[in-house]
Every structure is written in structure tokens, then in C-alpha cells.
Design a protein around this motif. Structure first.
Motif, PDB file in Angstrom:
ATOM      1  N   LYS A 186       4.246  47.706  19.703  1.00 24.88           N
ATOM      2  CA  LYS A 186       5.297  47.956  18.722  1.00 24.88           C
ATOM      3  C   LYS A 186       5.304  49.446  18.357  1.00 24.88           C
ATOM      4  N   ILE A 187       4.108  50.004  18.230  1.00 21.78           N
ATOM      5  CA  ILE A 187       3.996  51.429  17.876  1.00 21.78           C
ATOM      6  C   ILE A 187       4.470  52.319  19.033  1.00 21.78           C
ATOM      7  N   THR A 188       4.018  52.041  20.244  1.00 19.95           N
ATOM      8  CA  THR A 188       4.409  52.946  21.347  1.00 19.95           C
ATOM      9  C   THR A 188       5.911  52.835  21.633  1.00 19.95           C
ATOM     10  N   ASP A 189       6.450  51.630  21.460  1.00 24.21           N
ATOM     11  CA  ASP A 189       7.902  51.468  21.626  1.00 24.21           C
ATOM     12  C   ASP A 189       8.639  52.224  20.511  1.00 24.21           C
ATOM     13  N   GLY A 190       8.093  52.156  19.299  1.00 27.20           N
ATOM     14  CA  GLY A 190       8.697  52.883  18.173  1.00 27.20           C
ATOM     15  C   GLY A 190       8.650  54.388  18.404  1.00 27.20           C
ATOM     16  N   VAL A 191       7.517  54.865  18.902  1.00 28.80           N
ATOM     17  CA  VAL A 191       7.384  56.301  19.206  1.00 28.80           C
ATOM     18  C   VAL A 191       8.479  56.719  20.198  1.00 28.80           C
ATOM     19  N   ALA A 192       8.656  55.915  21.247  1.00 26.58           N
ATOM     20  CA  ALA A 192       9.647  56.260  22.280  1.00 26.58           C
ATOM     21  C   ALA A 192      11.054  56.282  21.680  1.00 26.58           C
ATOM     22  N   ARG A 193      11.370  55.285  20.862  1.00 23.09           N
ATOM     23  CA  ARG A 193      12.724  55.235  20.286  1.00 23.09           C
ATOM     24  C   ARG A 193      12.955  56.408  19.341  1.00 23.09           C
ATOM     25  N   ILE A 194      11.942  56.747  18.563  1.00 17.09           N
ATOM     26  CA  ILE A 194      12.093  57.874  17.629  1.00 17.09           C
ATOM     27  C   ILE A 194      12.208  59.185  18.411  1.00 17.09           C
ATOM     28  N   LYS A 195      11.388  59.337  19.425  1.00 13.73           N
ATOM     29  CA  LYS A 195      11.408  60.559  20.238  1.00 13.73           C
ATOM     30  C   LYS A 195      12.775  60.770  20.889  1.00 13.73           C
ATOM     31  N   LEU A 196      13.396  59.666  21.310  1.00 18.64           N
ATOM     32  CA  LEU A 196      14.687  59.776  22.004  1.00 18.64           C
ATOM     33  C   LEU A 196      15.873  59.719  21.043  1.00 18.64           C
ATOM     34  N   GLY A 197      15.586  59.705  19.753  1.00 18.55           N
ATOM     35  CA  GLY A 197      16.671  59.706  18.770  1.00 18.55           C
ATOM     36  C   GLY A 197      17.361  58.360  18.610  1.00 18.55           C
ATOM     37  N   LEU A 198      16.702  57.292  19.063  1.00 18.02           N
ATOM     38  CA  LEU A 198      17.305  55.956  18.957  1.00 18.02           C
ATOM     39  C   LEU A 198      16.936  55.283  17.639  1.00 18.02           C
ATOM     40  N   ALA A 199      15.957  55.833  16.945  1.00 14.71           N
ATOM     41  CA  ALA A 199      15.516  55.283  15.655  1.00 14.71           C
ATOM     42  C   ALA A 199      14.877  56.412  14.871  1.00 14.71           C
ATOM     43  N   ASP A 200      14.693  56.168  13.577  1.00 13.66           N
ATOM     44  CA  ASP A 200      14.085  57.209  12.761  1.00 13.66           C
ATOM     45  C   ASP A 200      12.769  56.754  12.136  1.00 13.66           C
ATOM     46  N   GLU A 201      12.642  55.432  11.963  1.00 16.88           N
ATOM     47  CA  GLU A 201      11.412  54.940  11.335  1.00 16.88           C
ATOM     48  C   GLU A 201      10.865  53.710  12.041  1.00 16.88           C
ATOM     49  N   LEU A 202       9.619  53.409  11.701  1.00 18.65           N
ATOM     50  CA  LEU A 202       8.933  52.252  12.271  1.00 18.65           C
ATOM     51  C   LEU A 202       8.254  51.521  11.115  1.00 18.65           C
ATOM     52  N   VAL A 203       8.554  50.229  10.970  1.00 14.12           N
ATOM     53  CA  VAL A 203       8.005  49.473   9.840  1.00 14.12           C
ATOM     54  C   VAL A 203       6.854  48.590  10.328  1.00 14.12           C
ATOM     55  N   LEU A 204       5.688  48.806   9.740  1.00  4.75           N
ATOM     56  CA  LEU A 204       4.482  48.057  10.109  1.00  4.75           C
ATOM     57  C   LEU A 204       3.929  47.304   8.899  1.00  4.75           C
ATOM     58  N   GLY A 205       2.823  46.593   9.117  1.00  6.37           N
ATOM     59  CA  GLY A 205       2.154  45.883   8.031  1.00  6.37           C
ATOM     60  C   GLY A 205       0.914  46.645   7.580  1.00  6.37           C
TER      61      GLY A 205
END
Ligand code: NDP
Ligand code: GDP
Length: 326
Positions: free
Chosen positions: A194-213
């Protein structure tokens, strides 16, 4: 040519184990449960490049007759029972299904082997989650168990049934108590992926944040490629036994965030948020394994570091998102 039957062949470990066994010259067979989403079946096996080299048999761990027929037809030398409802968080929502598949499913498999291929060597995918609320700082094969989720309780049942079939029927049945292991093929709902996918999306401008527990939980994370080698080694021993497989290093979720975001040149603290939604009713705060026995008896040691693995996962997720974007 030796033959192996893998349940859970479409999962993360199933893909790496298939590749490993094919490279060793095995005929590899797998149990495939029917899905309406037939187009995505075998995605991991395709990704790793072995889909057309394995033989898939329609069946389900819950359907004993299907398993008996498959084991009988294949007459495998080795059986790897990797199939499970494997996501801890989901096990509170589906405790009965988890008990049936993850717990009773293993017994179905043991029964099928006992009835039609009693000489086959059997591997059960046990889990460090069985240690749960840890009873010893570093967990080994003698550490008492304290499961903290329906998943862990189901795995514990499957583990003891494997031990019991070994002791009752003389089956060559081994249980690998594997600590968390990850890879680019890890399910997207697990925290590393979930984190590495979030990193990729943020890096490519597809997302800005990642919500975890819970960012404070600590895990002993290894690479799936190293861990499937340990499974195979267990079945090459003259005597069946149980082994802890771990790296001996434990790291908090927040540290994994720092490593993964850092690999992409990002500051994790600017992007990671937390939400109650991803907290668990009961948490396993820390796991740390002692794989000394595996090292001594099997000659096994992990090869990939956490930093190398996180980098590989981030790169794979970047590549996936770039390909999807076209
Ligand atoms: P995955 O969740 O990636 O794979 C689970 C596999 O089980 C999938 O192939 C899935 O099929 C299959 N499956 C689920 N239900 C059934 C069923 N009723 N009948 C037949 N097959 C079924 O898990 P991993 O590869 O990560 O893990 C492999 C095993 O190791 C699991 O048992 C897991 O619990 C255990 N384990 C994993 C650890 C880890 O860190 N990865 C640590 C310790 C233990 P489908 O593709 O159709 O969903
Ligand atoms: P597990 O050890 O088999 O439960 O593997 P997971 O990767 O699902 O979870 C590992 C740890 O990460 C647990 O302690 C979770 O509580 C914690 N965690 C924190 N945030 C998340 C999240 O957003 N998703 C998941 N899956 N786990 C999270």
C-alpha cells in the motif's frame, strides 16, 4: 522429473515458488479456484513469466472432493499448502470464512494427501501472526503462541493439525512459521505494498496523500523470493519439522514509510495521514523472529535487505502506473 502441487499458486508466494521450482526442473501444478473475473486470474504468474509453464487444476480448498481428485491425478512428490484468506484485517469481518479456508482448508489438504498420496511431502504455510501478543522478545520455534486475530487463530489450528498429522500418521509434514514477507507481488491491501503503491502515485502526480492506520507497529520483513526457498529446503530434509523464517530485524511502519518515500525523493511526513479506519480491534505491536534453527539445519539465510526490497517495490509500482497511464 519431481512434481509439486501448490495451493494458493495465484498468490504472491505461489508465483515465486512456481518460478523457483520450475528453475529446479519440477513439474509444477496448482489449484485454481474459479472466478468470474477470469481475465485477472494468473496475473502474478504472468508478471513473473511462468503462467504458461504451470498446470492449473480447477478446485477449491473448501471442496474436499475436488482436492482429492487433483492430488490423486497429480500424485505430487511435494505439496505446498499456501492457500488462505491471508489478510488479517479482513479476518474480523469474515471470521467464519477465514476459519474455514485458513484453518479447515489445511485439514482438507492434509486429508487429501493422507488418503491418496500419503508419501507426498507436505508444507503448511504457518505465520508469525500466531505469536501475536508476543511472549518472548525474539520469537523462535519454542516461543508460546498468543493469536490476536481470527486469522491467527485459524493459522494456529492449521499449524497444530500439521504437527498432529506428522505425529499421528508419520506424514512428512512440515510447518514454516514465516514472518512477513513482501515483494512487488504483495497484495495491495498489505501495508508495505500500500505504501509503495502510494509513493508511486504521489511521485507521478496521481495522488497527494496516503492514509494509513497504526504507524507504530513493528514487523520483521523479508523478501518473498528468499522465503519460498526456505519452504523448499524444509521439504528436502529427511525428517519433517517446524522452522521460523525471519530476518531478525524489526522496523516500524513509519520507518518503512521513510525508506520507501525516501527512495523516490519524497518526504513521507508531508503525505502520510492516519485514520481510525485502518486500525485493528486488536493489534500485534511487534514481531521479531529468530531464524537460528533454519540457518543451522537448512543452511538458510535471507539475501535481500529491507532497503533493497522497498526500492524494488517502489520501482515496480512506478512502472505499473506509468504503463497504465500510457
Ligand atoms: P496471498 O493472499 O497472496 O495468496 C493467497 C492464495 O490463496 C491465493 O492464490 C488465493 O486464490 C488462494 N485461495 C484463497 N482462498 C482459496 C480457496 N478457498 N481455495 C483455493 N485457493 C484459495 O498470500 P501470500 O502468497 O502472501 O501467502 C501465502 C501463504 O502464506 C498464505 O497462507 C498466507 O496466509 C501465509 N503467510 C504469508 C505471509 C506473508 O507475509 N506473505 C506470512 C506468513 C504466512 P485467489 O487468487 O483466487 O484469491
Ligand atoms: P500483517 O502483519 O499480516 O497484519 O500485515 P499487514 O501488512 O496487513 O499489516 C502490518 C502492520 O501494519 C499491522 O500492524 C497494521 O496494523 C499496520 N498498518 C498500519 N497502517 C496500515 C494500513 O493502512 N493497512 C494495513 N494493511 N496495515 C496497516
Amino acid at each position: 522429473m519431481p512434481s509439486a502441487l501448490i495451493t494458493g499458486i495465484t498468490g504472491q508466494d505461489g508465483a515465486y515458488l512456481s518460478q523457483f521450482l520450475l528453475d529446479k526442473g519440477y513439474a509444477v501444478h496448482g489449484l485454481l479456484r474459479r472466478s468470474a473475473s477470469a481475465d485477472v486470474i494468473g496475473e502474478r504468474l504472468r508478471w513473473i513469466g511462468v503462467l504458461d509453464r504451470v498446470v492449473l487444476h480447477d478446485g477449491d480448498l473448501m471442496d474436499l472432493s475436488s482436492i482429492i481428485r487433483i492430488v490423486d491425478a497429480v500424485q505430487p512428490d511435494e505439496v505446498y499448502n499456501l492457500a488462505a484468506q491471508s489478510f488479517v484485517h479482513a479476518s474480523w469481518q469474515q471470521p467464519i470464512l477465514t476459519g474455514n479456508v485458513t484453518g479447515m482448508g489445511a485439514v482438507n489438504m492434509l486429508e487429501a494427501v493422507r488418503i491418496v498420496a500419503p508419501k507426498a511431502r507436505f508444507y503448511q504455510a504457518s505465520s508469525s501472526e500466531m505469536f501475536g501478543k508476543i511472549q518472548q522478545e525474539k520469537q523462535n520455534e519454542r516461543t508460546p503462541f498468543y493469536p490476536r486475530s481470527p486469522y491467527a487463530a485459524a493459522k494456529l489450528y492449521a499449524h497444530w493439525m500439521t504437527v498432529n498429522y506428522r505425529e499421528s500418521f508419520g506424514m512428512h509434514a512440515s510447518s514454516g512459521i514465516l514472518f512477513n514477507h513482501e515483494s512487488p507481488l504483495r497484495g495491495i491491501e498489505f501495508v508495505t505494498r500500500k505504501i509503495t503503491d502510494g509513493v508511486a502515485r504521489i511521485k507521478l502526480g496521481l495522488a497527494d496523500e496516503l492514509v494509513l492506520g497504526n504507524l507504530e507497529a513493528m514487523r520483521d520483513w523479508g523478501h518473498a523470493r528468499d522465503y519460498v526457498r526456505a519452504m523448499w529446503l524444509m521439504l528436502q530434509q529427511e525428517t519433517p519439522d517446524d522452522y521460523v523464517i525471519a530476518t531478525g530485524r524489526t522496523v516500524a511502519i513509519r520507518e518503512f514509510c521513510a525508506i520507501a518515500f525516501g527512495h523516490a525523493g519524497l518526504d513521507w511526513q508531508k503525505h502520510v495521514k492516519t485514520s481510525e479506519r485502518f486500525m485493528r480491534p486488536a493489534e500485534v505491536d511487534i514481531l521479531l523472529g529468530d531464524a537460528g534453527k533454519a540457518q543451522r539445519v537448512l543452511g538458510w539465510a535471507p539475501g535481500v535487505t529491507l532497503e533493497e526490497m522497498a526500492a524494488e517495490m517502489v520501482e515496480a509500482d512506478l512502472a505499473r502506473h506509468r504503463a497504465a497511464r500510457g
